[in-house]
Enzyme design. Structure first.
Site, PDB file in Angstrom:
ATOM      1  N   LYS A   1      42.292  42.809  33.862  1.00 15.53           N
ATOM      2  CA  LYS A   1      42.680  41.179  32.814  1.00 15.53           C
ATOM      3  C   LYS A   1      42.250  41.500  31.651  1.00 15.53           C
ATOM      4  O   LYS A   1      41.818  42.876  31.562  1.00 15.53           O
ATOM      5  CB  LYS A   1      41.868  40.406  33.524  1.00 15.53           C
ATOM      6  CG  LYS A   1      41.890  39.958  35.242  1.00 15.53           C
ATOM      7  CD  LYS A   1      42.695  39.332  35.444  1.00 15.53           C
ATOM      8  CE  LYS A   1      43.983  39.146  36.425  1.00 15.53           C
ATOM      9  NZ  LYS A   1      42.872  38.696  37.785  1.00 15.53           N
TER      10      LYS A   1
HETATM   11  C1  LIG Z   1      42.910  38.395  39.122  1.00 14.66           C
HETATM   12  C2  LIG Z   1      43.097  36.775  39.223  1.00 14.66           C
HETATM   13  C3  LIG Z   1      42.403  36.289  40.774  1.00 14.66           C
HETATM   14  C4  LIG Z   1      41.282  36.695  40.893  1.00 14.66           C
HETATM   15  O1  LIG Z   1      40.550  37.195  40.833  1.00 14.66           O
HETATM   16  P1  LIG Z   1      40.298  39.105  40.805  1.00 14.66           P
HETATM   17  O2  LIG Z   1      38.521  39.141  40.008  1.00 14.66           O
HETATM   18  O3  LIG Z   1      40.924  39.922  41.534  1.00 14.66           O
HETATM   19  O4  LIG Z   1      39.478  37.857  42.620  1.00 14.66           O
HETATM   20  C5  LIG Z   1      42.159  34.678  41.157  1.00 14.66           C
HETATM   21  N1  LIG Z   1      43.539  34.024  40.305  1.00 14.66           N
HETATM   22  C6  LIG Z   1      44.849  34.524  39.985  1.00 14.66           C
HETATM   23  C7  LIG Z   1      45.914  34.020  39.003  1.00 14.66           C
HETATM   24  C8  LIG Z   1      44.106  36.009  39.172  1.00 14.66           C
HETATM   25  O5  LIG Z   1      45.242  36.803  37.894  1.00 14.66           O
END
Ligand SMILES: *Cc1c(COP(=O)(O)O)cnc(C)c1O
Length: 396
Positions: free
Chosen positions: A196
């Site tokens: 991210k």
């Molecule tokens: C990455 C992601 C999550 C979850 O995030 P984590 O930090 O991996 O728990 C939730 N929703 C979407 C759309 C994501 O891309």
């Protein structure tokens, strides 16, 4: 020069595989983490508040609650929204499973909404028909980084008195009609997983403008206990109250320091993501076998992913073959996402294939191309060359 595809034994566009996403860690990040490691608080210390304040300020929210994953942020929001057994929450079919799982965690039922075929975003024209007396929340996803139609969603939520839990795991730094994501929905959940925008290993943040909801989320990340260890240390007592059933979703100071240091470079990395996206979109204008997703007016994407739709009618092969051929060329393509309800667990819960036909049709055509701020112009050129090569080879 031979144009044989690497998958057929030709020379690949590149030998080392370019990943679809990658974190960037600099010396300043390492120094910030090292400083915490030499100090007194590895978790639940002063670094948490400092990170939360910086994050809240960046996304334009009154409050930000640091938790140890984006999933935990969604879970905390579902809890603070009061989701419980018998409730329903509307979730777009096209997302990571966590968006719907947090509804199940509360004993509530996800109701899947179909998506717009050109953006992958929840189709707000369908929402009204999915609302029932049991609807307690809607969870729009800012797919690939572009905000969903938050005005329409907020209006509907206001009319029917339910919460908006925006899954902004893709959208740190995005804006909708000039307003920052983080200051639009009842709750906004962010992720700081390394793919991210900012990387803390694992991590998440829940933003809200409501102080009571922020307080509820803060207790939820610490077992539902209404004070934390540092507050008790300062106050001098030993008593604490567990008022609700919570979890250990605490974000360590070590990771908060990393997040805060990363956050300070967000604008630079957003600008680089945008520049790469523009370069792709320009190059793909004359490659007939792919269509990028559409960007709506007055929405500034945070460009977490660069997603294209294959024009299967212009190709002799399916998505799986294009995927394999691009991987063979050294391009780390990916697919986001299989519609959530098509996963075996959701199938066993009784959600049938065909539920959201547009999400299923889009899924068959989706491909995610590499996009991350550390990519060089040469990397970008490699992706474009490989797409051109593979599309030409498989053109109908
Ligand atoms: C990455 C992601 C999550 C979850 O995030 P984590 O930090 O991996 O728990 C939730 N929703 C979407 C759309 C994501 O891309």
């Amino acid at each position: 020069m031979s144009n044989a595809l690497a998958i057929d034994g030709g020379a690949p566009v590149r030998r080392d595989r370019l990943p679809y996403a990658r974190h960037t860690v600099e010396e300043a990040d390492i120094a910030a983490v090292a400083e915490v490691l030499r100090g007194d608080w590895l978790t639940t210390g002063p670094g948490v508040e400092g990170y939360e304040r910086a994050f809240a300020e960046r996304v334009g929210a009154a409050h930000a609650v640091a938790v140890n994953s984006g999933t935990a942020a969604l879970h905390a929001a579902a809890h603070a929204a009061g989701l419980t057994t018998g409730d329903e929450a509307i979730v777009p079919a096209l997302s990571f499973v966590a968006t719907a799982n947090c509804v199940l965690y509360m004993g509530a039922r996800p109701v899947f909404a179909d998506i717009e075929p050109d953006t992958g975003l929840i189709d707000v024209r369908l929402l009204e028909s999915l609302v029932t007396p049991h609807t307690r929340a809607v969870l729009p996803v800012d797919y690939a980084g572009q905000p969903a139609d938050l005005d329409a969603i907020n209006a509907l939520a206001h009319a029917h008195q339910f919460a908006v839990i925006e899954d902004a795991a893709h959208a740190l730094g995005a804006t909708f009609h000039g307003e920052r994501v983080g200051n639009i929905a009842t709750f906004t959940a962010f992720s700081t997983h390394p793919v991210k925008h900012i990387a803390t290993g694992e991590g998440g943040m829940l933003a809200t403008n409501d102080p009571a909801l922020a307080q509820t989320a803060r207790a939820f990340r610490n077992h539902g206990i209404t004070s934390d260890a540092r507050t008790r240390e300062t106050r001098g007592g030993w008593e604490y109250d567990m008022e609700a059933l919570g979890y250990n979703y605490r974000m360590p100071d070590i990771l908060c320091a990393l997040g805060r240091s990363q956050l300070s470079r967000l604008d630079t990395s957003l600008a680089r993501r945008r520049a790469i996206a523009i370069a792709y979109t320009q190059a793909f204008a004359d490659i007939p076998c792919i269509e990028p997703l559409i960007q709506r007016e007055k929405r500034q994407s945070a460009w977490h992913l660069y997603v294209v739709r294959l024009r299967l009618d212009a190709l002799r092969v399916d998505r799986a073959q294009i995927f394999r051929a691009l991987r063979a060329e050294g391009i780390g393509v990916n697919v986001h996402y299989r519609p959530i309800y098509l996963h075996p667990y959701y199938q066993r819960l009784g959600y049938a294939p065909g539920l959201c036909p547009r999400a299923e049709a889009l899924y068959a055509r989706l491909l995610t191309l590499p996009l991350w701020p550390g990519m060089t112009d040469a990397d970008v050129a490699d992706v474009i060359e490989a797409i051109r090569k593979v599309c030409a080879a498989y053109a109908r």
